[in-house]
Design an enzyme around this catalytic site. Sequence first.
Site, PDB file in Angstrom:
ATOM      1  N   TYR A  57       0.831  -1.206   0.000  1.00 26.67           N
ATOM      2  CA  TYR A  57       0.000   0.000   0.000  1.00 26.67           C
ATOM      3  C   TYR A  57       0.866   1.257   0.000  1.00 26.67           C
ATOM      4  O   TYR A  57       1.669   1.484   0.909  1.00 26.67           O
ATOM      5  CB  TYR A  57      -0.964   0.002   1.199  1.00 26.67           C
ATOM      6  CG  TYR A  57      -1.899  -1.203   1.248  1.00 26.67           C
ATOM      7  CD1 TYR A  57      -2.130  -1.994   0.121  1.00 26.67           C
ATOM      8  CD2 TYR A  57      -2.557  -1.560   2.420  1.00 26.67           C
ATOM      9  CE1 TYR A  57      -2.972  -3.094   0.155  1.00 26.67           C
ATOM     10  CE2 TYR A  57      -3.404  -2.662   2.471  1.00 26.67           C
ATOM     11  CZ  TYR A  57      -3.602  -3.422   1.327  1.00 26.67           C
ATOM     12  OH  TYR A  57      -4.441  -4.515   1.376  1.00 26.67           O
ATOM     13  N   HIS A 115       0.268 -12.013   0.836  1.00 29.97           N
ATOM     14  CA  HIS A 115      -0.784 -11.181   0.228  1.00 29.97           C
ATOM     15  C   HIS A 115      -1.616 -11.956  -0.805  1.00 29.97           C
ATOM     16  O   HIS A 115      -2.819 -11.800  -0.889  1.00 29.97           O
ATOM     17  CB  HIS A 115      -0.151  -9.937  -0.389  1.00 29.97           C
ATOM     18  CG  HIS A 115      -1.051  -8.750  -0.422  1.00 29.97           C
ATOM     19  ND1 HIS A 115      -0.611  -7.459  -0.297  1.00 29.97           N
ATOM     20  CD2 HIS A 115      -2.391  -8.650  -0.559  1.00 29.97           C
ATOM     21  CE1 HIS A 115      -1.633  -6.629  -0.373  1.00 29.97           C
ATOM     22  NE2 HIS A 115      -2.726  -7.326  -0.535  1.00 29.97           N
TER      23      HIS A 115
HETATM   24  P1  NAP Z   1     -13.910  -0.979   1.391  1.00 30.85           P
HETATM   25  O1  NAP Z   1     -13.464  -0.963   2.787  1.00 30.85           O
HETATM   26  O2  NAP Z   1     -15.018  -1.873   0.973  1.00 30.85           O
HETATM   27  O3  NAP Z   1     -14.322   0.487   0.928  1.00 30.85           O
HETATM   28  C1  NAP Z   1     -13.492   1.597   1.113  1.00 30.85           C
HETATM   29  C2  NAP Z   1     -14.111   2.793   0.357  1.00 30.85           C
HETATM   30  O4  NAP Z   1     -15.401   3.075   0.870  1.00 30.85           O
HETATM   31  C3  NAP Z   1     -13.306   4.051   0.491  1.00 30.85           C
HETATM   32  O5  NAP Z   1     -13.392   4.734  -0.750  1.00 30.85           O
HETATM   33  C4  NAP Z   1     -14.022   4.838   1.573  1.00 30.85           C
HETATM   34  O6  NAP Z   1     -13.882   6.224   1.324  1.00 30.85           O
HETATM   35  C5  NAP Z   1     -15.458   4.407   1.393  1.00 30.85           C
HETATM   36  N1  NAP Z   1     -16.220   4.324   2.671  1.00 30.85           N
HETATM   37  C6  NAP Z   1     -15.849   3.725   3.822  1.00 30.85           C
HETATM   38  N2  NAP Z   1     -16.827   3.823   4.742  1.00 30.85           N
HETATM   39  C7  NAP Z   1     -17.845   4.494   4.142  1.00 30.85           C
HETATM   40  C8  NAP Z   1     -19.127   4.907   4.578  1.00 30.85           C
HETATM   41  N3  NAP Z   1     -19.569   4.645   5.802  1.00 30.85           N
HETATM   42  N4  NAP Z   1     -19.915   5.568   3.692  1.00 30.85           N
HETATM   43  C9  NAP Z   1     -19.485   5.841   2.423  1.00 30.85           C
HETATM   44  N5  NAP Z   1     -18.274   5.478   1.966  1.00 30.85           N
HETATM   45  C10 NAP Z   1     -17.461   4.813   2.818  1.00 30.85           C
HETATM   46  O7  NAP Z   1     -12.697  -1.295   0.382  1.00 30.85           O
HETATM   47  P2  NAP Z   1     -11.148  -1.624   0.535  1.00 30.85           P
HETATM   48  O8  NAP Z   1     -10.381  -0.461   1.018  1.00 30.85           O
HETATM   49  O9  NAP Z   1     -10.750  -2.246  -0.768  1.00 30.85           O
HETATM   50  O10 NAP Z   1     -11.107  -2.844   1.589  1.00 30.85           O
HETATM   51  C11 NAP Z   1     -10.863  -2.647   2.973  1.00 30.85           C
HETATM   52  C12 NAP Z   1      -9.457  -3.033   3.350  1.00 30.85           C
HETATM   53  O11 NAP Z   1      -9.209  -4.409   3.066  1.00 30.85           O
HETATM   54  C13 NAP Z   1      -8.357  -2.316   2.550  1.00 30.85           C
HETATM   55  O12 NAP Z   1      -8.218  -0.969   2.922  1.00 30.85           O
HETATM   56  C14 NAP Z   1      -7.190  -3.204   2.825  1.00 30.85           C
HETATM   57  O13 NAP Z   1      -6.672  -2.948   4.110  1.00 30.85           O
HETATM   58  C15 NAP Z   1      -7.850  -4.586   2.725  1.00 30.85           C
HETATM   59  N6  NAP Z   1      -7.760  -5.188   1.378  1.00 30.85           N
HETATM   60  C16 NAP Z   1      -7.019  -6.332   1.235  1.00 30.85           C
HETATM   61  C17 NAP Z   1      -6.887  -6.933  -0.003  1.00 30.85           C
HETATM   62  C18 NAP Z   1      -6.080  -8.188  -0.138  1.00 30.85           C
HETATM   63  O14 NAP Z   1      -5.779  -8.603  -1.267  1.00 30.85           O
HETATM   64  N7  NAP Z   1      -5.723  -8.813   0.950  1.00 30.85           N
HETATM   65  C19 NAP Z   1      -7.531  -6.379  -1.136  1.00 30.85           C
HETATM   66  C20 NAP Z   1      -8.311  -5.235  -0.949  1.00 30.85           C
HETATM   67  C21 NAP Z   1      -8.431  -4.661   0.308  1.00 30.85           C
HETATM   68  P3  NAP Z   1     -13.249   7.249   2.412  1.00 30.85           P
HETATM   69  O15 NAP Z   1     -11.897   6.706   2.801  1.00 30.85           O
HETATM   70  O16 NAP Z   1     -13.194   8.528   1.651  1.00 30.85           O
HETATM   71  O17 NAP Z   1     -14.220   7.268   3.555  1.00 30.85           O
END
Ligand code: NAP
Length: 281
Positions: A57, A115
């Site tokens: 990241y 990962h």
């Molecule tokens: P997510 O958590 O499903 O969504 C994040 C997005 O939603 C951001 O744009 C955020 O914007 C917005 N958001 C969050 N809460 C909200 C709310 N209450 N209302 C409206 N919008 C909201 O997606 P993600 O970041 O892909 O997944 C979460 C975490 O999982 C990642 O950050 C990472 O740590 C991990 N991950 C791991 C892998 C893997 O391969 N292991 C892959 C993907 C993700 P704002 O920040 O502007 O609020």
Amino acid sequence: MFDDIPTVTLPSGTSIPALGIGTWNMGEARSDEAQEIASIRKAVALGMTVVDTAEMYADGRSEEIVGQAIEGLRDQVFLVSKVYPFNASAKGTIEACERSLKRLGTERLDLYLLHWRGSHPLEETVEAFETLKAQGKITDWGVSNFDTDDMEELFSVPDGRNCAANQVLYNLSRRGPDYDLLPWCQQHGIPVMAYSPIEQGKLLKDHELIRIAKAYQATPAQLALAFILERDGVIAIPKSAKPERVEENRGATDLDISDADWAALDAAFPPPQKKVSLEML
Ligand code: NAP
């Protein structure tokens, strides 16, 4: 005041909250860093103490942001980071972990994940993880983006059964794991970390999700997270860099959804009737 966050028990017996915070895309722009740090600190203050990052990241900057955010709070946090598959050789895993520890400003990770699967043999990565454990640099290790057959293969290598978690794409619009991976992990006592639990925000426009959430004076994000919290052994790690949204996400614990509304959600987001290969982002 919020309801308590449900807990998930690791194979070691350690309990962690089923709601944390993700940090993908944090550290990409200097101008956003103060808000990102405030959001992580807010999550920890609200009991969402599972903090997920990765060397990938923002090329390590996310880990530095997390390091700054948890300064003085390290003991309250369950800290998770991940090694790139191309670094996951016997030697490379150890060196990558040491770099992550430095960026995070800590001497130990609570959980270190592969990962996704790469070309280095699983045996080598597991051996390195076990060495890191013996050195006290990590408490536990796990994997990410492993489907059921990958988990079975992992369990067949020496020490592979010491895996403590599998982090996968899982949310209402990605229910493939409901068919076999989730039951497999539950049967083997392996916690599942649901990443992208609100499908990176895309889920929140769904009309049925909005309609049902409204009936509980809740937001669609809260209902999408409540769906995950309802499942045994599953941890949601929504990312937000806005403290007010972190607080909103924390409120997912307070929804008491009726059976009829769970059924309505199942109708809108049908569970799989056959094996669906694990998807990844
Ligand atoms: P997510 O958590 O499903 O969504 C994040 C997005 O939603 C951001 O744009 C955020 O914007 C917005 N958001 C969050 N809460 C909200 C709310 N209450 N209302 C409206 N919008 C909201 O997606 P993600 O970041 O892909 O997944 C979460 C975490 O999982 C990642 O950050 C990472 O740590 C991990 N991950 C791991 C892998 C893997 O391969 N292991 C892959 C993907 C993700 P704002 O920040 O502007 O609020």
